[in-house]
Design a protein around this motif. Structure first.
Motif, PDB file in Angstrom:
ATOM      1  N   ILE A  66     -14.679  63.207  77.671  1.00  0.00           N
ATOM      2  CA  ILE A  66     -15.662  62.138  77.442  1.00  0.00           C
ATOM      3  C   ILE A  66     -16.561  62.520  76.271  1.00  0.00           C
ATOM      4  O   ILE A  66     -16.857  61.707  75.401  1.00  0.00           O
ATOM      5  CB  ILE A  66     -16.504  61.879  78.711  1.00  0.00           C
ATOM      6  CG1 ILE A  66     -15.644  61.247  79.804  1.00  0.00           C
ATOM      7  CG2 ILE A  66     -17.707  60.983  78.392  1.00  0.00           C
ATOM      8  CD1 ILE A  66     -16.320  61.195  81.175  1.00  0.00           C
ATOM      9  N   TRP A  72     -14.797  62.064  72.970  1.00  0.00           N
ATOM     10  CA  TRP A  72     -14.746  60.631  72.649  1.00  0.00           C
ATOM     11  C   TRP A  72     -16.112  60.160  72.148  1.00  0.00           C
ATOM     12  O   TRP A  72     -16.211  59.472  71.137  1.00  0.00           O
ATOM     13  CB  TRP A  72     -14.310  59.828  73.888  1.00  0.00           C
ATOM     14  CG  TRP A  72     -14.269  58.360  73.634  1.00  0.00           C
ATOM     15  CD1 TRP A  72     -13.198  57.628  73.196  1.00  0.00           C
ATOM     16  CD2 TRP A  72     -15.360  57.430  73.747  1.00  0.00           C
ATOM     17  NE1 TRP A  72     -13.557  56.313  73.031  1.00  0.00           N
ATOM     18  CE2 TRP A  72     -14.877  56.165  73.365  1.00  0.00           C
ATOM     19  CE3 TRP A  72     -16.694  57.545  74.128  1.00  0.00           C
ATOM     20  CZ2 TRP A  72     -15.681  55.024  73.359  1.00  0.00           C
ATOM     21  CZ3 TRP A  72     -17.488  56.408  74.127  1.00  0.00           C
ATOM     22  CH2 TRP A  72     -16.987  55.166  73.738  1.00  0.00           C
ATOM     23  N   LYS A 101     -17.292  61.417  68.585  1.00  0.00           N
ATOM     24  CA  LYS A 101     -16.599  60.745  67.486  1.00  0.00           C
ATOM     25  C   LYS A 101     -17.184  59.362  67.206  1.00  0.00           C
ATOM     26  O   LYS A 101     -17.002  58.822  66.120  1.00  0.00           O
ATOM     27  CB  LYS A 101     -15.106  60.608  67.803  1.00  0.00           C
ATOM     28  CG  LYS A 101     -14.357  61.912  67.713  1.00  0.00           C
ATOM     29  CD  LYS A 101     -12.888  61.709  68.031  1.00  0.00           C
ATOM     30  CE  LYS A 101     -12.122  63.022  67.925  1.00  0.00           C
ATOM     31  NZ  LYS A 101     -10.701  62.847  68.254  1.00  0.00           N
ATOM     32  N   ARG A 102     -17.894  58.806  68.178  1.00  0.00           N
ATOM     33  CA  ARG A 102     -18.423  57.451  68.043  1.00  0.00           C
ATOM     34  C   ARG A 102     -19.946  57.407  68.054  1.00  0.00           C
ATOM     35  O   ARG A 102     -20.541  56.345  68.183  1.00  0.00           O
ATOM     36  CB  ARG A 102     -17.865  56.584  69.168  1.00  0.00           C
ATOM     37  CG  ARG A 102     -16.383  56.317  68.961  1.00  0.00           C
ATOM     38  CD  ARG A 102     -15.662  56.040  70.265  1.00  0.00           C
ATOM     39  NE  ARG A 102     -14.228  55.891  70.019  1.00  0.00           N
ATOM     40  CZ  ARG A 102     -13.370  56.916  69.968  1.00  0.00           C
ATOM     41  NH1 ARG A 102     -13.795  58.157  70.131  1.00  0.00           N
ATOM     42  NH2 ARG A 102     -12.089  56.709  69.743  1.00  0.00           N
ATOM     43  N   GLU A 140     -17.666  50.623  76.007  1.00  0.00           N
ATOM     44  CA  GLU A 140     -17.896  52.074  76.030  1.00  0.00           C
ATOM     45  C   GLU A 140     -17.666  52.639  77.429  1.00  0.00           C
ATOM     46  O   GLU A 140     -17.058  53.698  77.586  1.00  0.00           O
ATOM     47  CB  GLU A 140     -19.318  52.393  75.560  1.00  0.00           C
ATOM     48  CG  GLU A 140     -19.526  52.173  74.073  1.00  0.00           C
ATOM     49  CD  GLU A 140     -20.976  52.275  73.649  1.00  0.00           C
ATOM     50  OE1 GLU A 140     -21.200  52.595  72.466  1.00  0.00           O
ATOM     51  OE2 GLU A 140     -21.889  52.024  74.484  1.00  0.00           O
ATOM     52  N   MET A 158     -13.949  52.805  78.080  1.00  0.00           N
ATOM     53  CA  MET A 158     -13.317  53.862  77.283  1.00  0.00           C
ATOM     54  C   MET A 158     -13.665  55.258  77.804  1.00  0.00           C
ATOM     55  O   MET A 158     -12.815  56.147  77.809  1.00  0.00           O
ATOM     56  CB  MET A 158     -13.696  53.715  75.811  1.00  0.00           C
ATOM     57  CG  MET A 158     -13.160  52.434  75.169  1.00  0.00           C
ATOM     58  SD  MET A 158     -11.383  52.184  75.386  1.00  0.00           S
ATOM     59  CE  MET A 158     -10.736  53.563  74.462  1.00  0.00           C
ATOM     60  N   MET A 159     -14.901  55.463  78.257  1.00  0.00           N
ATOM     61  CA  MET A 159     -15.267  56.771  78.811  1.00  0.00           C
ATOM     62  C   MET A 159     -14.526  57.031  80.116  1.00  0.00           C
ATOM     63  O   MET A 159     -14.073  58.159  80.365  1.00  0.00           O
ATOM     64  CB  MET A 159     -16.777  56.875  78.997  1.00  0.00           C
ATOM     65  CG  MET A 159     -17.507  57.092  77.683  1.00  0.00           C
ATOM     66  SD  MET A 159     -19.262  57.444  77.896  1.00  0.00           S
ATOM     67  CE  MET A 159     -19.950  55.803  77.717  1.00  0.00           C
ATOM     68  N   ALA A 197     -11.072  57.921  79.140  1.00  0.00           N
ATOM     69  CA  ALA A 197     -11.045  59.269  78.567  1.00  0.00           C
ATOM     70  C   ALA A 197     -11.014  60.321  79.672  1.00  0.00           C
ATOM     71  O   ALA A 197     -10.247  61.286  79.598  1.00  0.00           O
ATOM     72  CB  ALA A 197     -12.257  59.481  77.658  1.00  0.00           C
TER      73      ALA A 197
END
Length: 143
Positions: free
Chosen positions: A58, A61, A64-65, A105, A108-109, A112
């Motif tokens: 996490i 990820w 990177k964002r 988000e 996506m977390m 991840a």
């Protein structure tokens, strides 16, 4: 060269040294399996590895964002199974900090976390439950 060198100290205790860093940890057998329970058991470390690995993925990820996940609390609960004695279930609860994460988000977390190498390495007979608690950024109370 080995990644980890382990030495049996007696009394169901093992000292483990990470060769690259020199960091050492010890393990003890749990009290319900003839041990003293004075340190992590090997199965505790396996479960801790799942939580730490998922949180690390996490974190990768998020970095990177430019998404801030600092302060996330991860709680891990282990349930043992019998015949044979093994880890039966690992519950990992992510208590996310009070931030305005978008729905994307959050998705996506969670995705991840489920892609971490430890999660993917554990056998199908080990039930793995991931729960995310998303604290509203307007809440004043900690978890």
């Amino acid at each position: 060269m080995a990644t980890i060198i382990e030495t049996y100290s007696g009394g169901l205790r093992v000292e483990c040294e990470h060769t690259q860093s020199g960091t050492k940890i010890i393990t003890d057998a749990p009290t319900d399996n003839n041990g003293k329970g004075e340190a992590f058991s090997p199965t505790d470390l396996c479960c801790a590895a799942l939580g730490a690995c998922a949180m690390t993925i996490i974190g990768i990820w998020a970095e990177k964002r430019d998404v801030d996940v600092r302060g996330t609390r991860v709680e891990v609960n282990k349930t043992m199974a019998a015949d044979p004695r093994r880890i039966g279930k690992i519950e990992v609860v992510f208590k996310m900090p009070a931030r305005n994460y978008s729905d994307k988000e959050k998705i996506m977390m969670e995705k991840a976390a489920r892609s971490c190498p430890v999660h993917l390495s554990l056998g199908a007979d080990v039930e793995q439950v991931f729960t995310f608690i998303w604290q509203d950024s307007r809440e004043d109370q900690p978890y």
